[in-house]
Design a protein around this motif. Structure first.
Motif, mmCIF file in Angstrom:
data_model
loop_
_atom_site.group_PDB
_atom_site.id
_atom_site.type_symbol
_atom_site.label_atom_id
_atom_site.label_comp_id
_atom_site.label_asym_id
_atom_site.label_seq_id
_atom_site.Cartn_x
_atom_site.Cartn_y
_atom_site.Cartn_z
ATOM 1 N N PHE A 101 0.841 -1.186 0.000
ATOM 2 C CA PHE A 101 0.000 0.000 0.000
ATOM 3 C C PHE A 101 0.880 1.240 0.000
ATOM 4 C CE2 PHE A 101 -3.348 -2.876 1.389
ATOM 5 C CZ PHE A 101 -4.457 -2.336 0.749
ATOM 6 N N ALA A 102 0.409 2.289 -0.628
ATOM 7 C CA ALA A 102 1.152 3.549 -0.676
ATOM 8 C C ALA A 102 1.212 4.172 0.707
ATOM 9 C CB ALA A 102 0.474 4.508 -1.650
ATOM 10 N N THR A 103 2.245 4.981 0.939
ATOM 11 C CA THR A 103 2.299 5.787 2.160
ATOM 12 C C THR A 103 1.307 6.937 2.009
ATOM 13 O OG1 THR A 103 4.010 7.257 1.277
ATOM 14 C CG2 THR A 103 4.749 5.241 2.387
ATOM 15 N N TRP A 104 1.009 7.617 3.106
ATOM 16 C CA TRP A 104 0.081 8.741 3.023
ATOM 17 C C TRP A 104 0.634 9.842 2.132
ATOM 18 C CZ3 TRP A 104 -4.785 8.349 3.898
ATOM 19 C CH2 TRP A 104 -5.247 7.421 4.825
ATOM 20 N N ARG A 105 1.948 10.025 2.150
ATOM 21 C CA ARG A 105 2.568 11.037 1.279
ATOM 22 C C ARG A 105 2.379 10.664 -0.191
ATOM 23 N NH1 ARG A 105 7.432 11.860 -1.325
ATOM 24 N NH2 ARG A 105 8.090 14.060 -1.499
ATOM 25 N N GLU A 106 2.586 9.395 -0.520
ATOM 26 C CA GLU A 106 2.405 8.939 -1.899
ATOM 27 C C GLU A 106 0.955 9.100 -2.335
ATOM 28 O OE1 GLU A 106 5.779 5.449 -2.474
ATOM 29 O OE2 GLU A 106 4.000 5.034 -1.257
ATOM 30 N N ARG A 107 0.027 8.784 -1.447
ATOM 31 C CA ARG A 107 -1.395 8.946 -1.772
ATOM 32 C C ARG A 107 -1.729 10.408 -2.039
ATOM 33 N NH1 ARG A 107 -3.630 5.076 3.107
ATOM 34 N NH2 ARG A 107 -3.055 3.058 2.142
ATOM 35 N N ALA A 108 -1.193 11.293 -1.201
ATOM 36 C CA ALA A 108 -1.455 12.725 -1.384
ATOM 37 C C ALA A 108 -0.914 13.203 -2.731
ATOM 38 C CB ALA A 108 -0.819 13.520 -0.242
ATOM 39 N N LEU A 109 0.263 12.722 -3.111
ATOM 40 C CA LEU A 109 0.853 13.115 -4.387
ATOM 41 C C LEU A 109 0.026 12.595 -5.565
ATOM 42 C CD1 LEU A 109 4.660 12.570 -3.633
ATOM 43 C CD2 LEU A 109 3.486 14.761 -3.982
ATOM 44 N N LEU A 110 -0.446 11.357 -5.470
ATOM 45 C CA LEU A 110 -1.269 10.781 -6.538
ATOM 46 C C LEU A 110 -2.590 11.532 -6.678
ATOM 47 C CD1 LEU A 110 -0.678 6.950 -5.929
ATOM 48 C CD2 LEU A 110 0.193 8.316 -7.834
ATOM 49 N N ILE A 111 -3.224 11.855 -5.545
ATOM 50 C CA ILE A 111 -4.494 12.596 -5.580
ATOM 51 C C ILE A 111 -4.273 13.993 -6.150
ATOM 52 C CG2 ILE A 111 -6.291 13.638 -4.152
ATOM 53 C CD1 ILE A 111 -5.997 11.201 -2.265
ATOM 54 N N ALA A 112 -3.180 14.645 -5.730
ATOM 55 C CA ALA A 112 -2.882 15.985 -6.249
ATOM 56 C C ALA A 112 -2.656 15.947 -7.757
ATOM 57 C CB ALA A 112 -1.642 16.546 -5.550
ATOM 58 N N LEU A 113 -1.936 14.930 -8.229
ATOM 59 C CA LEU A 113 -1.705 14.779 -9.662
ATOM 60 C C LEU A 113 -3.030 14.583 -10.389
ATOM 61 C CD1 LEU A 113 0.054 14.380 -12.171
ATOM 62 C CD2 LEU A 113 0.351 11.979 -11.495
ATOM 63 N N ALA A 114 -3.920 13.764 -9.815
ATOM 64 C CA ALA A 114 -5.210 13.488 -10.448
ATOM 65 C C ALA A 114 -6.061 14.755 -10.543
ATOM 66 C CB ALA A 114 -5.954 12.407 -9.671
ATOM 67 N N VAL A 115 -6.154 15.504 -9.453
ATOM 68 C CA VAL A 115 -7.007 16.693 -9.421
ATOM 69 C C VAL A 115 -6.431 17.816 -10.291
ATOM 70 C CG1 VAL A 115 -7.940 18.519 -7.951
ATOM 71 C CG2 VAL A 115 -7.947 16.147 -7.153
ATOM 72 N N LEU A 116 -5.173 18.159 -10.050
ATOM 73 C CA LEU A 116 -4.561 19.270 -10.793
ATOM 74 C C LEU A 116 -4.401 18.919 -12.274
ATOM 75 C CD1 LEU A 116 -1.820 20.388 -8.227
ATOM 76 C CD2 LEU A 116 -4.067 21.407 -8.655
ATOM 77 N N GLY A 117 -4.058 17.658 -12.550
ATOM 78 C CA GLY A 117 -3.906 17.234 -13.937
ATOM 79 C C GLY A 117 -5.219 17.300 -14.696
ATOM 80 N N THR A 118 -6.306 16.854 -14.048
ATOM 81 C CA THR A 118 -7.621 16.889 -14.695
ATOM 82 C C THR A 118 -8.062 18.328 -14.958
ATOM 83 O OG1 THR A 118 -8.283 14.795 -13.670
ATOM 84 C CG2 THR A 118 -10.046 16.223 -14.489
ATOM 85 N N LEU A 119 -7.818 19.223 -13.993
ATOM 86 C CA LEU A 119 -8.168 20.633 -14.179
ATOM 87 C C LEU A 119 -7.377 21.245 -15.334
ATOM 88 C CD1 LEU A 119 -8.372 21.852 -10.468
ATOM 89 C CD2 LEU A 119 -10.282 21.535 -12.064
ATOM 90 N N ALA A 120 -6.081 20.920 -15.405
ATOM 91 C CA ALA A 120 -5.231 21.488 -16.454
ATOM 92 C C ALA A 120 -5.622 20.959 -17.832
ATOM 93 C CB ALA A 120 -3.762 21.172 -16.157
ATOM 94 N N VAL A 121 -5.766 19.639 -17.946
ATOM 95 C CA VAL A 121 -6.091 19.035 -19.242
ATOM 96 C C VAL A 121 -7.522 19.396 -19.651
ATOM 97 C CG1 VAL A 121 -6.334 16.866 -20.522
ATOM 98 C CG2 VAL A 121 -4.436 17.171 -18.931
ATOM 99 N N GLY A 122 -8.454 19.368 -18.691
ATOM 100 C CA GLY A 122 -9.834 19.749 -18.994
ATOM 101 C C GLY A 122 -9.930 21.195 -19.449
ATOM 102 N N GLY A 123 -9.139 22.071 -18.808
ATOM 103 C CA GLY A 123 -9.124 23.468 -19.227
ATOM 104 C C GLY A 123 -8.577 23.629 -20.639
ATOM 105 N N LEU A 124 -7.551 22.836 -20.958
ATOM 106 C CA LEU A 124 -6.971 22.881 -22.310
ATOM 107 C C LEU A 124 -7.996 22.426 -23.348
ATOM 108 C CD1 LEU A 124 -4.474 23.188 -24.188
ATOM 109 C CD2 LEU A 124 -3.982 20.767 -23.697
ATOM 110 N N PHE A 125 -8.690 21.322 -23.056
ATOM 111 C CA PHE A 125 -9.693 20.806 -23.993
ATOM 112 C C PHE A 125 -10.866 21.770 -24.146
ATOM 113 C CE2 PHE A 125 -8.529 16.055 -23.204
ATOM 114 C CZ PHE A 125 -7.384 16.223 -23.973
ATOM 115 N N THR A 126 -11.211 22.471 -23.055
ATOM 116 C CA THR A 126 -12.310 23.442 -23.119
ATOM 117 C C THR A 126 -11.909 24.652 -23.965
ATOM 118 O OG1 THR A 126 -13.102 22.747 -20.931
ATOM 119 C CG2 THR A 126 -13.848 24.884 -21.743
#
Length: 217
Positions: A101-126
């Motif tokens: 299982f990931a450490t809490w730090r790794e989980r936070a990094l993965l979640i941050a990548l998911a949220v910020l990445g989706t906002l960035a890519v979604g904004g580009l597509f929009t």
């Protein structure tokens, strides 16, 4: 007829859905790759790379730019994942890749990548509608796939949770985009993901036990 032309030719029609060869072949190979991942076999990465190459043709055919990007990410990450599993990832007692299982730090990094990445890519597509007709779901699948494959390459059980979340959006997105077989195969992915999640979850305890037993009292 060129190879790409043949891949995007109609294979057959089922219940009014037109299935093309690239959709059929790419997703079948991808399913094999996911099964190999569940078995912790290093051959999961070549299978995923081949699946990505074929599915690029399918997604270009239906003008689904986000999913083209997703397949390119899979292709690049598969090369990195192969290197991780053959050189950099710890091995279990049975010779397979050790999972945890990931450490809490790794989980936070993965979640941050998911949220910020989706906002960035979604904004580009929009901002550039020609890139995707359905920008936010497309961006979510694109970034979610990247997050899942990073977690898989590191042998993290959270890899399976990430794939489940991608499936929740990927299934309806593929049906509405005209890739019916992709939608159907994603349902099969869902069942395999649940099975793989259970296996890695239990195996993470087994892989961790020797380290715990060898730890100083």
């Amino acid at each position: 007829m060129s190879v790409v032309g043949w891949l995007n030719a109609e294979a057959f029609t089922v219940f009014g859905q037109h299935l093309i060869y690239s959709d059929l072949i790419g997703n079948t190979v991808g399913l094999v790759g996911l099964a190999l991942g569940w078995r912790r076999s290093v051959w999961t990465w070549p299978a995923q790379a081949l699946s990505a190459l074929v599915l690029i043709a399918a997604n270009v055919h239906v003008h689904q730019s986000g999913s083209v990007g997703k397949q390119l990410i899979i292709l690049i990450t598969a090369v990195w994942g192969w290197r991780q599993w053959t050189r950099g990832t710890e091995r279990a007692a049975d010779g397979g890749v050790a999972v945890r299982f990931a450490t809490w730090r790794e989980r936070a990094l993965l979640i941050a990548l998911a949220v910020l990445g989706t906002l960035a890519v979604g904004g580009l597509f929009t901002a550039y509608p020609s890139l995707s007709w359905n920008p936010w779901p497309d961006a979510y699948v694109f970034v979610g796939t990247l997050v899942a494959m990073i977690a898989q390459a590191r042998g993290l059980v959270e890899f399976w949770f990430a794939w489940l979340l991608v499936d929740c959006v990927g299934v309806p997105l593929n049906f509405t985009s005209g890739l019916a077989f992709s939608g159907l195969i994603y349902l099969v992915y869902g069942a395999l993901v649940l099975w793989g999640l259970r296996d890695w979850w239990l195996r993470s305890r087994t892989d961790a036990r020797p380290a715990l037993e060898g730890a100083p009292a």
